[in-house]
Design a protein around this motif. Structure first.
Motif, mmCIF file in Angstrom:
data_model
loop_
_atom_site.group_PDB
_atom_site.id
_atom_site.type_symbol
_atom_site.label_atom_id
_atom_site.label_comp_id
_atom_site.label_asym_id
_atom_site.label_seq_id
_atom_site.Cartn_x
_atom_site.Cartn_y
_atom_site.Cartn_z
ATOM 1 N N VAL A 143 3.579 6.586 10.158
ATOM 2 C CA VAL A 143 4.104 5.235 9.964
ATOM 3 C C VAL A 143 3.004 4.458 9.250
ATOM 4 C CG1 VAL A 143 4.877 3.099 11.077
ATOM 5 C CG2 VAL A 143 5.582 5.320 12.016
ATOM 6 N N PHE A 144 3.383 3.817 8.146
ATOM 7 C CA PHE A 144 2.453 3.006 7.372
ATOM 8 C C PHE A 144 2.968 1.572 7.320
ATOM 9 C CE2 PHE A 144 1.921 7.260 5.653
ATOM 10 C CZ PHE A 144 0.550 7.395 5.555
ATOM 11 N N ARG A 145 2.030 0.619 7.232
ATOM 12 C CA ARG A 145 2.387 -0.791 7.076
ATOM 13 C C ARG A 145 1.785 -1.309 5.771
ATOM 14 N NH1 ARG A 145 0.290 -4.255 11.703
ATOM 15 N NH2 ARG A 145 -1.689 -3.902 10.650
ATOM 16 N N TRP A 146 2.600 -2.023 5.007
ATOM 17 C CA TRP A 146 2.127 -2.697 3.799
ATOM 18 C C TRP A 146 1.655 -4.076 4.220
ATOM 19 C CZ3 TRP A 146 0.127 -1.902 -0.604
ATOM 20 C CH2 TRP A 146 0.131 -2.855 -1.618
ATOM 21 N N ASN A 147 0.366 -4.344 4.086
ATOM 22 C CA ASN A 147 -0.238 -5.557 4.642
ATOM 23 C C ASN A 147 -0.177 -6.797 3.752
ATOM 24 O OD1 ASN A 147 -0.978 -4.620 7.212
ATOM 25 N ND2 ASN A 147 -2.705 -3.511 6.325
ATOM 26 N N LEU A 148 0.298 -6.675 2.534
ATOM 27 C CA LEU A 148 0.367 -7.840 1.649
ATOM 28 C C LEU A 148 1.768 -8.425 1.649
ATOM 29 C CD1 LEU A 148 -1.708 -6.648 -1.442
ATOM 30 C CD2 LEU A 148 -2.452 -8.069 0.467
ATOM 31 N N LEU A 149 1.863 -9.712 1.898
ATOM 32 C CA LEU A 149 3.159 -10.391 1.856
ATOM 33 C C LEU A 149 3.462 -10.942 0.465
ATOM 34 C CD1 LEU A 149 3.010 -12.366 5.219
ATOM 35 C CD2 LEU A 149 4.317 -10.295 4.736
ATOM 36 N N ASP A 150 2.418 -11.175 -0.335
ATOM 37 C CA ASP A 150 2.596 -11.810 -1.638
ATOM 38 C C ASP A 150 2.643 -10.820 -2.797
ATOM 39 O OD1 ASP A 150 -0.055 -11.076 -1.343
ATOM 40 O OD2 ASP A 150 -0.863 -12.857 -2.328
ATOM 41 N N LYS A 151 2.665 -9.536 -2.520
ATOM 42 C CA LYS A 151 2.728 -8.520 -3.572
ATOM 43 C C LYS A 151 3.761 -7.477 -3.182
ATOM 44 C CE LYS A 151 0.114 -5.423 -6.357
ATOM 45 N NZ LYS A 151 -0.990 -5.187 -7.152
ATOM 46 N N ALA A 152 4.562 -7.059 -4.152
ATOM 47 C CA ALA A 152 5.622 -6.078 -3.889
ATOM 48 C C ALA A 152 5.044 -4.801 -3.284
ATOM 49 C CB ALA A 152 6.352 -5.757 -5.185
ATOM 50 N N SER A 153 5.753 -4.257 -2.332
ATOM 51 C CA SER A 153 5.317 -3.019 -1.680
ATOM 52 C C SER A 153 5.533 -1.840 -2.620
ATOM 53 C CB SER A 153 6.082 -2.812 -0.376
ATOM 54 O OG SER A 153 7.474 -2.784 -0.622
ATOM 55 N N PRO A 154 4.665 -0.835 -2.540
ATOM 56 C CA PRO A 154 4.781 0.311 -3.451
ATOM 57 C C PRO A 154 5.951 1.219 -3.063
ATOM 58 C CG PRO A 154 3.001 0.661 -1.884
ATOM 59 C CD PRO A 154 3.511 -0.725 -1.652
ATOM 60 N N ASP A 155 6.362 2.050 -4.009
ATOM 61 C CA ASP A 155 7.375 3.067 -3.743
ATOM 62 C C ASP A 155 6.664 4.362 -3.401
ATOM 63 O OD1 ASP A 155 9.619 1.432 -4.290
ATOM 64 O OD2 ASP A 155 9.283 1.693 -6.441
ATOM 65 N N LEU A 156 7.049 4.936 -2.274
ATOM 66 C CA LEU A 156 6.423 6.170 -1.804
ATOM 67 C C LEU A 156 7.429 7.310 -1.811
ATOM 68 C CD1 LEU A 156 4.454 4.825 1.320
ATOM 69 C CD2 LEU A 156 3.671 4.997 -1.034
ATOM 70 N N ILE A 157 6.911 8.522 -1.960
ATOM 71 C CA ILE A 157 7.730 9.732 -1.885
ATOM 72 C C ILE A 157 6.998 10.767 -1.043
ATOM 73 C CG2 ILE A 157 8.908 9.410 -4.096
ATOM 74 C CD1 ILE A 157 6.900 11.510 -5.249
ATOM 75 N N ILE A 158 7.720 11.805 -0.662
ATOM 76 C CA ILE A 158 7.123 12.963 0.016
ATOM 77 C C ILE A 158 7.119 14.087 -1.011
ATOM 78 C CG2 ILE A 158 7.363 14.579 1.932
ATOM 79 C CD1 ILE A 158 7.105 11.894 3.059
#
Length: 170
Positions: A143-158
């Motif tokens: 489980v990962f958390r994106w800590n920035l509220l003012d920047k778009a979260s990245p797209d991740l893949i497996i």
């Protein structure tokens, strides 16, 4: 005499349930171990913003207890024979919600009986569940958390080896 026995019985029950609850709440990692695990699970990318703000979470941190309006990525599977799947969701409520479906399984955000919020996997309408806080890595990989509220979260893949990667993250 009956009152004395009744009082002793009540004290014993309260003591037993409190001890059990404390024992269930034992941290998975010490503070030093947790720091090492967070470093070990950092996503391998050249983008420093992503590397510094996409944080691996341990269930002992209970990240969902507060509505933080941050995005979380869950790497999970319904059974041990399934491939890993990554799901992104916004932590924007204290209410139970279905986050994703995968085959006959559902990923659900829910309050637990221990008075904190967690993730669980439920199979169809059957009441079998696997919870993030009790899992040994069989059903929840990360489980990962994106800590920035003012920047778009990245797209991740497996990737085909089960590693979490950033799309176009070099």
């Amino acid at each position: 005499m009956k009152k004395l026995l009744s009082i002793l019985g009540a004290i014993t029950l309260v003591g037993t349930s409190t001890t059990s609850l404390v024992a269930c709440n034992k941290p998975q990692y010490s503070e030093d171990e947790l720091k090492k695990e967070k470093e070990k699970h950092k996503i391998d990318t050249k983008d420093q913003t992503i590397k510094n703000n996409l944080e691996w979470m341990a269930s002992q941190e209970k990240p969902f207890n507060t509505v933080d309006n941050k995005y979380y990525y869950v790497v999970w599977r319904g059974n041990k024979n399934d491939n890993w799947k990554i799901t992104k969701f916004l932590n924007d409520t204290n209410n139970e919600k279905k986050i994703d479906n995968y085959n006959k399984y559902s990923l659900i955000f829910k309050p637990s009986r221990f008075r904190y919020y967690t993730l669980l996997i439920k199979e169809g309408i059957i009441n079998t569940t696997n919870t993030w806080y009790a899992d040994n890595g069989s059903y929840f990989k990360s489980v990962f958390r994106w800590n920035l509220l003012d920047k778009a979260s990245p797209d991740l893949i497996i990737d085909d080896k089960g590693n979490v990667k950033v799309i176009n993250g070099e």
